[in-house]
Design an enzyme around this catalytic site. Structure first.
Site, mmCIF file in Angstrom:
data_model
loop_
_atom_site.group_PDB
_atom_site.id
_atom_site.type_symbol
_atom_site.label_atom_id
_atom_site.label_comp_id
_atom_site.label_asym_id
_atom_site.label_seq_id
_atom_site.Cartn_x
_atom_site.Cartn_y
_atom_site.Cartn_z
ATOM 1 N N SER A 173 -18.259 8.690 -22.577
ATOM 2 C CA SER A 173 -18.691 9.942 -21.958
ATOM 3 C C SER A 173 -19.317 9.646 -20.584
ATOM 4 O O SER A 173 -18.648 9.108 -19.712
ATOM 5 C CB SER A 173 -19.672 10.659 -22.886
ATOM 6 N N LYS A 225 -27.256 34.900 -16.380
ATOM 7 C CA LYS A 225 -28.444 34.050 -16.276
ATOM 8 C C LYS A 225 -28.706 33.322 -17.592
ATOM 9 O O LYS A 225 -29.146 32.174 -17.610
ATOM 10 C CB LYS A 225 -29.660 34.909 -15.899
#
Length: 347
Positions: A173, A225
């Site tokens: 990763s 948001k």
């Protein structure tokens, strides 16, 4: 009655002492963790000399006592010849050098700031024929943290230096995001490589709160948001937007790797899967299979090899803090039954 009062007094004194020791230990541990970057000292270890010293010590130990004097004389002659050769080559072509850095990454890639300073130190002194070897170990972590760590490592390539990443255990990763910045990736046969994917997990306890008549008001300005929350009710639109953000991050990850490993079939590889070192070679995730130790020993035959590391000064406070930290960790492991009284790991 007097005996009972004495026992109570002894207990109070012992408890006070224990609490005082714990407090001192916590203060020392906190101070140890607050090492300022400005206080770090540059530690350089010449690996050629280290290997020569160890080899000589082993040879002396394995030699019969009567022959050791002769062997020591041979060592002195070798040193004279080497120093003479070095003096003769002072005005000739620059002798190749290999600079070795270590990066052991956690979830937050906490070593990044220190690693960046080590990279800067090498860039300041390295020349065209030099090589930088990074012994990398990381299973990945936060996107922004490993993005910065990869950018720090990428500075070596931008500076025109030859870079080699050695993976002995794992570079997955975010760890692989860092590794792919190098011109050459070497992995041990069973090192874990790949995991080119993005994952996010958000627990949600909205139904539990609702069952107990608890309301959570989430107020935002901006449509996206907040997409998923832990306490509030998650909508299908919020889930879709969150997944879209994950896909975008994955796309950036794939583009970054594909740019630096152009021979790789990125769509086939970027599935989040992992490969072991020997399996990663035909997938072009790595360029060769082998350990960092074997590679550095090979390079010592033709270059001077140095490890470079920024370390905090070894003060008494820091030593005590580390000792207390190790003691607290061992006590916790014993309490959990993970190690026995002798410190051996339970199976």
């Amino acid at each position: 009655m007097n005996e009972w009062i004495a026992e109570i007094g002894t207990f109070v004194v012992q408890t006070t002492i224990v609490m005082l020791l714990i407090g001192i230990g916590l203060l020392l541990m906190a101070r140890t963790k607050q090492d300022k970057e400005s206080d770090l000292k540059l530690h350089i270890e010449p690996l050629n000399e280290q290997r020569r010293r160890r080899g000589r010590r082993l040879r002396l130990t394995a030699t019969l006592p009567g022959a050791r004097k002769k062997l020591l004389k041979a060592f002195r002659n070798e040193d004279k010849k080497r120093h003479k050769a070095q003096k003769a080559n002072q005005d000739s072509t620059h002798e190749p050098r290999v600079w070795v850095l270590d990066f052991h990454g956690d979830l937050k890639a906490s070593q990044t700031e220190r690693f960046g300073q080590e990279v800067s130190a090498i860039i300041d002194v390295a020349v065209e024929n030099d090589e930088v070897v990074i012994r990398l170990e990381s299973a990945g972590g936060l996107v922004h943290a490993y993005g910065l760590a990869a950018a720090q490592l990428d500075r070596l390539r931008t500076a025109g230096l030859t870079t080699t990443v050695c993976i002995d255990k794992v570079a997955a990763s975010g760890g692989y995001l860092m590794a792919c910045t190098a011109q050459h990736i070497k992995a041990a046969p069973f090192a874990v490589i790949g995991s080119i994917g993005v994952v996010a997990q958000v627990p949600n306890i909205h139904r539990l709160l609702k069952r107990h008549d608890i309301d959570v008001e989430l107020l935002t300005a901006g449509k996206y948001k907040r997409t998923l929350t832990v306490l509030g009710e998650n909508t299908e639109e919020g889930k879709a937007k969150f997944l879209e953000d994950l896909e975008n991050t994955h796309h950036l990850f794939k583009s970054y790797v594909a740019e630096r490993r152009p021979g790789m079939d990125i769509e086939t590889i970027a599935t989040g899967e992992i490969w072991y070192g020997s399996e990663a070679l035909p997938q072009l995730l790595v360029d060769s299979v082998g350990t960092s130790e074997a590679y550095l020993v090979e390079r010592m035959t033709e270059a001077r090899v140095f490890t470079v590391k920024l370390e905090p000064p070894k003060t008494v406070t820091r030593k005590l803090g580390l000792a207390v930290s190790e003691g607290v960790e061992k006590a916790a492991l014993k309490a959990l039954g993970l190690i026995d009284a002798a410190g051996w790991q339970r199976r």
